[in-house]
Design a protein around this motif. Structure first.
Motif, PDB file in Angstrom:
ATOM      1  N   MET A 181      79.844   8.026  16.584  1.00  0.00           N
ATOM      2  CA  MET A 181      78.827   9.084  16.713  1.00  0.00           C
ATOM      3  C   MET A 181      77.459   8.535  17.112  1.00  0.00           C
ATOM      4  SD  MET A 181      77.496  11.861  13.894  1.00  0.00           S
ATOM      5  CE  MET A 181      76.529  10.667  12.956  1.00  0.00           C
ATOM      6  N   HIS A 182      77.075   7.406  16.535  1.00  0.00           N
ATOM      7  CA  HIS A 182      75.734   6.894  16.822  1.00  0.00           C
ATOM      8  C   HIS A 182      75.610   6.407  18.265  1.00  0.00           C
ATOM      9  CE1 HIS A 182      74.620   7.491  12.714  1.00  0.00           C
ATOM     10  NE2 HIS A 182      75.550   6.650  12.266  1.00  0.00           N
ATOM     11  N   ALA A 183      76.699   5.930  18.842  1.00  0.00           N
ATOM     12  CA  ALA A 183      76.677   5.541  20.256  1.00  0.00           C
ATOM     13  C   ALA A 183      76.503   6.763  21.142  1.00  0.00           C
ATOM     14  CB  ALA A 183      77.960   4.799  20.616  1.00  0.00           C
ATOM     15  N   VAL A 184      77.114   7.889  20.742  1.00  0.00           N
ATOM     16  CA  VAL A 184      76.966   9.144  21.483  1.00  0.00           C
ATOM     17  C   VAL A 184      75.532   9.655  21.357  1.00  0.00           C
ATOM     18  CG1 VAL A 184      77.724  11.535  21.686  1.00  0.00           C
ATOM     19  CG2 VAL A 184      79.402   9.725  21.224  1.00  0.00           C
ATOM     20  N   GLU A 185      74.963   9.572  20.155  1.00  0.00           N
ATOM     21  CA  GLU A 185      73.562   9.965  19.963  1.00  0.00           C
ATOM     22  C   GLU A 185      72.651   9.143  20.872  1.00  0.00           C
ATOM     23  OE1 GLU A 185      73.358  11.141  15.199  1.00  0.00           O
ATOM     24  OE2 GLU A 185      73.048   9.077  15.857  1.00  0.00           O
ATOM     25  N   ASP A 186      72.896   7.847  20.908  1.00  0.00           N
ATOM     26  CA  ASP A 186      72.086   6.935  21.720  1.00  0.00           C
ATOM     27  C   ASP A 186      72.169   7.319  23.194  1.00  0.00           C
ATOM     28  OD1 ASP A 186      70.483   4.702  22.269  1.00  0.00           O
ATOM     29  OD2 ASP A 186      72.237   3.457  22.664  1.00  0.00           O
ATOM     30  N   TYR A 187      73.360   7.672  23.654  1.00  0.00           N
ATOM     31  CA  TYR A 187      73.566   8.104  25.043  1.00  0.00           C
ATOM     32  C   TYR A 187      72.731   9.358  25.359  1.00  0.00           C
ATOM     33  CZ  TYR A 187      75.864  11.199  28.406  1.00  0.00           C
ATOM     34  OH  TYR A 187      76.117  12.107  29.392  1.00  0.00           O
ATOM     35  N   ILE A 188      72.785  10.348  24.480  1.00  0.00           N
ATOM     36  CA  ILE A 188      72.071  11.603  24.730  1.00  0.00           C
ATOM     37  C   ILE A 188      70.562  11.377  24.725  1.00  0.00           C
ATOM     38  CG2 ILE A 188      71.573  13.912  23.817  1.00  0.00           C
ATOM     39  CD1 ILE A 188      74.483  14.038  22.911  1.00  0.00           C
ATOM     40  N   MET A 189      70.072  10.561  23.812  1.00  0.00           N
ATOM     41  CA  MET A 189      68.642  10.279  23.784  1.00  0.00           C
ATOM     42  C   MET A 189      68.223   9.465  25.014  1.00  0.00           C
ATOM     43  SD  MET A 189      67.722  12.016  21.316  1.00  0.00           S
ATOM     44  CE  MET A 189      65.984  11.597  21.461  1.00  0.00           C
ATOM     45  N   SER A 190      69.104   8.593  25.508  1.00  0.00           N
ATOM     46  CA  SER A 190      68.813   7.851  26.739  1.00  0.00           C
ATOM     47  C   SER A 190      68.671   8.806  27.909  1.00  0.00           C
ATOM     48  CB  SER A 190      69.931   6.842  27.019  1.00  0.00           C
ATOM     49  OG  SER A 190      69.962   5.843  26.029  1.00  0.00           O
ATOM     50  N   ARG A 191      69.578   9.775  27.961  1.00  0.00           N
ATOM     51  CA  ARG A 191      69.512  10.775  29.023  1.00  0.00           C
ATOM     52  C   ARG A 191      68.199  11.555  28.942  1.00  0.00           C
ATOM     53  NH1 ARG A 191      70.038  16.029  29.646  1.00  0.00           N
ATOM     54  NH2 ARG A 191      70.848  16.851  31.620  1.00  0.00           N
ATOM     55  N   TYR A 192      67.817  11.963  27.738  1.00  0.00           N
ATOM     56  CA  TYR A 192      66.579  12.721  27.545  1.00  0.00           C
ATOM     57  C   TYR A 192      65.375  11.926  28.060  1.00  0.00           C
ATOM     58  CZ  TYR A 192      62.664  14.918  25.090  1.00  0.00           C
ATOM     59  OH  TYR A 192      61.465  15.511  24.788  1.00  0.00           O
ATOM     60  N   GLN A 193      65.312  10.647  27.685  1.00  0.00           N
ATOM     61  CA  GLN A 193      64.182   9.822  28.105  1.00  0.00           C
ATOM     62  C   GLN A 193      64.168   9.605  29.610  1.00  0.00           C
ATOM     63  OE1 GLN A 193      61.741   9.001  26.332  1.00  0.00           O
ATOM     64  NE2 GLN A 193      62.373   8.940  24.192  1.00  0.00           N
ATOM     65  N   MET A 194      65.334   9.412  30.199  1.00  0.00           N
ATOM     66  CA  MET A 194      65.391   9.190  31.650  1.00  0.00           C
ATOM     67  C   MET A 194      64.898  10.405  32.429  1.00  0.00           C
ATOM     68  SD  MET A 194      66.293   6.182  32.761  1.00  0.00           S
ATOM     69  CE  MET A 194      67.044   6.410  34.376  1.00  0.00           C
ATOM     70  N   TYR A 195      65.228  11.588  31.942  1.00  0.00           N
ATOM     71  CA  TYR A 195      64.796  12.788  32.654  1.00  0.00           C
ATOM     72  C   TYR A 195      63.280  12.897  32.673  1.00  0.00           C
ATOM     73  CZ  TYR A 195      69.042  15.026  34.176  1.00  0.00           C
ATOM     74  OH  TYR A 195      70.185  15.327  34.870  1.00  0.00           O
ATOM     75  N   TRP A 196      62.639  12.629  31.548  1.00  0.00           N
ATOM     76  CA  TRP A 196      61.199  12.845  31.494  1.00  0.00           C
ATOM     77  C   TRP A 196      60.388  11.636  31.950  1.00  0.00           C
ATOM     78  CZ3 TRP A 196      59.607  17.471  31.737  1.00  0.00           C
ATOM     79  CH2 TRP A 196      60.433  18.500  31.265  1.00  0.00           C
ATOM     80  N   GLN A 197      60.946  10.448  31.892  1.00  0.00           N
ATOM     81  CA  GLN A 197      60.218   9.266  32.320  1.00  0.00           C
ATOM     82  C   GLN A 197      60.511   8.864  33.769  1.00  0.00           C
ATOM     83  OE1 GLN A 197      57.856   7.864  30.480  1.00  0.00           O
ATOM     84  NE2 GLN A 197      58.253   9.307  28.830  1.00  0.00           N
ATOM     85  N   VAL A 198      61.671   9.273  34.283  1.00  0.00           N
ATOM     86  CA  VAL A 198      62.056   8.867  35.643  1.00  0.00           C
ATOM     87  C   VAL A 198      62.316  10.066  36.547  1.00  0.00           C
ATOM     88  CG1 VAL A 198      63.756   7.630  37.043  1.00  0.00           C
ATOM     89  CG2 VAL A 198      63.002   6.669  34.851  1.00  0.00           C
ATOM     90  N   TYR A 199      63.320  10.881  36.227  1.00  0.00           N
ATOM     91  CA  TYR A 199      63.733  11.954  37.134  1.00  0.00           C
ATOM     92  C   TYR A 199      62.653  13.014  37.344  1.00  0.00           C
ATOM     93  CZ  TYR A 199      68.227   9.830  36.010  1.00  0.00           C
ATOM     94  OH  TYR A 199      69.254   8.941  35.822  1.00  0.00           O
TER      95      TYR A 199
END
Length: 436
Positions: free
Chosen positions: A215-233
Motif C-alpha cells: 500500500m505505501h508504494a502505491v501511496e508514494d506513486y500517487i503522490m509522485s504523480r500529484y507533484q509531477m502535475y503541478w511542478q512539471v506538467y
C-alpha cells in the motif's frame, strides 16, 4: 510455428535510462517497432513545449512507448504468468496495445489537438485499423487481432484486466511517463518504488490489484504523480509556451480562411485548416514540420503571425499572473478594451489559461466517479478493499480537484511607450493590482 508465437533468433534489447534495458523477444513486437508509423514517434516529443522550461525534456513518444511495453512485458511474463486469473492468450495482445497506445499522437500532442479539434485516440484507432504497416503486421497475427488491439487502447475490450494494464489510475503508461519525465526534466518528484509495485501487483477479473503489503508504494506513486502535475506538467512557463503555440496556429488558420497570401504556403496544414485531415495527411505531420513553418513564418507580412512565430522560436514567452475569471470578469473585460485601444489584439495577446487535476478518485454512492478505483488485496488473498478505506493519505485527497488559473500577456509590448503611453500605463496598473 504461427506468427503470433514466433520468437526472434536472438533477443533484441534497447538500452534505456529508466528501465536499463527494454527486451524484445517476439517477432511481432520487433516488426511493429520497425514500421514507419511507429518510427514517426521519434519525431514527436513526449512533453511538447516543456523543453522551454526544463531543457532536458527532449525525449520522444518513441522512448515512452517502448517503456510502457517493457513494464507490461515484465508484468505479464514475470508476475502474471502461471496465475489462474491470467489468460496466457492475452499476452501478445497486452504487449501490442502497450507498445501502440500512443501511436496516434500528433506534434505537440494536446496543444495541437485543441486547436484543430483532433483526437489522438481516434487517429490511433485509424492507424491500427487502416491501411498502414502497423495494421499489416497485426493482421498477420489474426484477421481480428487489429480490432482487439484497438479495443484495448480504446478501453472497450471485454477483458477489463488487459485494459487496466495500460489505462487505469495506476498503469504501465503512468508508471513509465512519471519516471521518464522526471529523469529528463531533472526533477525528483516522479520517482517512486516501481520494483515494489511490480512485486505486489496481482491479476483479478476486472483489473490489476495490489497486495495490502504494498500500500505505501502505491501511496508514494500517487503522490509522485500529484507533484509531477503541478511542478512539471502544469508549470506556468510551459503553459506560456503552449499558449504561444496555440495562438500561432490559430492565427495561421484564421489567415488561411481569410484568403491571406502566405509567402510560405502552409502545404502540410491545408487539410487541417479545411477540417479534412486524412490519415495520410496526419502521418506526414511531426514537430520538425511545425517548427519549419514557424521558422519561415517569421518573415511573413502579417505582423501578428510574424511576431508570434518569432516569440516561439526565440523563447520570448508571455509573462503571467494569477487570475480567477469567476472573480475578475469585470477586470478582464476592461483589460480587453484597453488592449484594443493600445493597438494590441487581445485575441492573441491576452490569454486566460486553466489547469486542473484530480489526484485520486473512487466511487461513492450518489457521486459520479471519473475513474476506476485502486483496490488492495487483503491477506486472505480474496477480499478487495478500495485504497482510500485503508490509507489516510488517499482518504484526505480523494475526489478533491485542484484548479489553477493564469493570465498571459506580452509584458514587453506593455513597457514599450513609443505609442499609446497612457493606455499602456493603465494596463500595467491593473496588472499590478492583480499581483497584490
Amino acid at each position: 510455428m504461427s506468427y503470433a508465437k514466433q520468437k526472434l533468433k536472438e533477443e533484441k534489447v534497447f538500452k534505456d535510462p529508466v528501465h536499463r534495458y527494454v527486451h524484445v523477444r517476439d517477432t511481432v513486437i520487433w516488426d511493429l517497432i520497425g514500421t514507419k508509423e511507429f518510427q514517426r514517434l521519434r519525431r514527436i516529443r513526449q512533453l511538447g513545449t516543456t523543453y522551454f522550461t526544463f531543457h532536458g525534456a527532449e525525449h520522444s513518444r518513441f522512448n515512452h512507448s517502448l517503456g510502457v511495453y517493457e513494464i507490461v512485458r515484465r508484468i505479464v511474463d514475470d508476475v502474471f504468468h502461471g496465475r489462474p486469473e491470467w489468460n496466457l492468450d492475452d499476452r501478445l495482445l497486452s504487449l501490442c496495445a502497450a507498445l501502440l497506445h500512443d501511436v496516434g499522437h500528433g506534434p505537440f500532442s494536446h496543444s495541437f489537438e485543441k486547436v484543430f479539434g483532433l483526437d489522438h485516440e481516434e487517429y490511433t484507432k485509424l492507424i491500427v485499423l487502416g491501411e498502414t504497416d502497423i495494421n499489416r503486421v497485426l493482421s498477420k497475427v489474426g484477421h481480428d487481432f487489429p480490432e482487439k488491439v484497438a479495443a484495448v487502447i480504446n478501453k472497450t475490450y471485454e477483458n477489463k484486466l488487459v485494459v487496466s494494464l495500460i489505462s487505469s489510475q495506476i498503469d504501465a503508461d503512468r508508471m513509465d511517463y512519471l519516471q521518464r519525465d522526471a529523469y529528463f526534466t531533472g526533477v525528483s518528484y516522479g520517482r517512486f518504488d516501481m520494483e515494489r509495485i511490480l512485486r505486489v501487483i496481482r491479476p483479478r477479473e476486472e483489473q490489476a490489484v495490489f497486495k495490502q503489503s504494498g500500500m505505501h508504494a502505491v501511496e508514494d506513486y500517487i503522490m509522485s504523480r500529484y507533484q509531477m502535475y503541478w511542478q512539471v506538467y502544469f508549470h506556468p512557463v510551459t503553459r506560456s509556451a503552449e499558449v504561444l503555440l496555440s495562438k500561432t496556429l490559430h492565427r495561421a488558420k484564421e489567415l488561411y480562411e481569410e484568403g491571406y497570401s502566405f509567402a510560405h504556403e502552409p502545404v502540410h496544414f491545408k487539410s487541417l485548416f479545411d477540417g479534412e485531415c486524412t490519415l495520410i495527411d496526419y502521418l506526414k505531420l511531426d514537430e520538425s514540420v511545425v517548427m519549419f513553418y514557424f521558422q519561415v513564418w517569421q518573415e511573413e507580412e502579417d505582423a501578428i503571425l510574424r511576431d508570434l512565430c518569432s516569440r516561439f522560436m526565440n523563447r520570448n514567452l508571455f509573462k503571467y499572473i494569477e487570475f480567477d475569471p469567476t472573480e475578475e470578469t469585470q477586470k478582464y473585460t476592461e483589460l480587453e478594451e484597453l488592449f484594443r485601444r493600445a493597438g494590441i489584439d487581445p485575441d492573441y495577446y491576452l490569454v486566460h489559461d486553466s489547469s486542473s487535476d484530480l489526484p485520486y478518485d473512487f466511487y461513492r454512492p450518489g457521486i459520479e466517479s471519473e475513474r476506476q478505483p485502486i483496490y488492495l488485496l487483503m491477506k486472505d488473498d480474496v477480499t478487495l478493499q478500495e485504497l482510500s478505506t485503508r490509507s489516510e493519505i488517499m482518504k484526505a485527497i480523494s475526489g478533491k480537484r485542484r484548479t489553477d488559473h493564469k493570465l498571459y500577456f506580452p509584458v514587453d509590448l506593455l513597457r514599450d511607450e513609443s505609442s499609446n503611453r497612457t493606455v499602456k500605463r493603465k494596463i500595467r496598473n491593473i496588472l499590478e493590482i492583480y499581483r497584490k
